[in-house]
Design an enzyme around this catalytic site. Structure first.
Site, mmCIF file in Angstrom:
data_model
loop_
_atom_site.group_PDB
_atom_site.id
_atom_site.type_symbol
_atom_site.label_atom_id
_atom_site.label_comp_id
_atom_site.label_asym_id
_atom_site.label_seq_id
_atom_site.Cartn_x
_atom_site.Cartn_y
_atom_site.Cartn_z
ATOM 1 N N HIS A 144 24.074 7.553 46.682
ATOM 2 C CA HIS A 144 24.415 7.105 48.029
ATOM 3 C C HIS A 144 24.328 5.591 48.125
ATOM 4 C CE1 HIS A 144 24.666 10.976 50.115
ATOM 5 N NE2 HIS A 144 23.664 11.377 49.345
ATOM 6 N N ALA A 191 9.658 18.495 30.273
ATOM 7 C CA ALA A 191 9.726 19.098 31.604
ATOM 8 C C ALA A 191 9.287 18.115 32.687
ATOM 9 C CB ALA A 191 8.851 20.345 31.647
ATOM 10 N N THR A 196 16.267 7.731 33.981
ATOM 11 C CA THR A 196 16.941 6.665 34.721
ATOM 12 C C THR A 196 17.671 5.685 33.807
ATOM 13 O OG1 THR A 196 14.949 5.282 34.693
ATOM 14 C CG2 THR A 196 15.223 6.795 36.556
ATOM 15 N N LYS A 197 17.386 5.766 32.485
ATOM 16 C CA LYS A 197 18.016 4.859 31.523
ATOM 17 C C LYS A 197 18.485 5.652 30.306
ATOM 18 C CE LYS A 197 15.164 0.858 32.795
ATOM 19 N NZ LYS A 197 14.190 -0.165 32.326
#
Length: 247
Positions: A144, A191, A196-197
């Site tokens: 978003h 888990a 994010t990278k």
């Protein structure tokens, strides 16, 4: 527009008539009739009751695929396509949504298993062959826009970068993969991790955000992306038998 309306009517009619029928009679009828509404339907496909399609004519399903109850395959964009490779397993209530607004593409490679209640959404997602995606995984290839605090976030639109999960990866239960990430070949994500990278090949990554904590043994003939690195030595029949137990 008339042709589109006929497509929608045919899709609604066929799925309403036979989409709910349980057990073998339902599987046989769906195998017979769903080829009329899908872009492609391979041999020996098993579709359980309650599976939902949106724009089924933009979805292609390969050979030997099994789709469990309450899976949703929603292709919102008419210029987009969902492709499910051969011998893929889509387990109970997996939710796959391809967003509208562009020529998007979601692909799941051969012999990959998508776990129960996994959510996959965005405009560009590619999952390779022989991957294991555990239950409750989130693969979110969109974000978003929220830069303007004076405008509700819901009105500011989305950004799309895409996600790639290469061959032979294992994502543990509850893993979240965020937009713009590539998880390279042979990697294991623990888990609950949030990726994010980019993750290098044959890595073991855990945590929030995910960090590489180890490496799998990658022999010289497993490195790179050439055709020589395909899974030539895999016992395909054993792989199919293994996937049977995951449904």
């Amino acid at each position: 527009m008339t042709n589109l309306r006929l497509l929608y009517l045919q899709e609604a009619l066929i799925t309403t008539l036979v989409g709910w029928i349980p057990l073998k009679p339902g599987r046989v009828l769906r195998r017979m009739l769903y080829g009329n509404i899908l872009a492609g339907l391979g041999k020996s496909v098993q579709i359980e009751p309650g599976v939902e399609f949106v724009n089924a004519d933009r979805t292609e399903i390969g050979e030997g695929v099994k789709i469990d109850r309450y899976v949703r395959l929603r292709n919102v964009g008419r210029d987009s396509k969902i492709r499910i490779g051969d011998w893929v397993r889509l387990n109970r209530a997996a939710d796959i949504k391809l967003h509208s607004g562009g020529s998007g593409y979601i692909e799941i490679g051969d012999y990959t298993s998508i776990g129960p209640y996994t959510c996959m959404t965005g405009r560009d997602i590619k999952i390779g062959k022989y991957c294991l995606i555990a239950p409750h995984v989130g693969i979110f290839a969109n974000n978003h826009v929220f830069t303007d605090p004076t405008v509700p976030i819901v009105q500011q639109g989305h950004t799309y970068k895409g996600i790639v999960i290469e061959d032979d990866c294992w994502l543990g239960s509850g893993v979240k993969v965020l937009d713009g990430v590539t998880i390279s070949r042979g990697s294991v994500i623990g888990a609950g991790a949030v990726v994010t990278k980019d993750i290098p090949p044959y890595s073991i990554a855990v945590g929030v955000p995910a960090k590489v904590v180890g490496k799998r043994d990658a022999s010289p003939n497993k490195t790179g992306n050439s055709e020589d690195n395909e899974f030539h030595n895999i016992d395909i029949e054993s792989q199919r038998n293994y996937l049977e137990k995951l449904v």
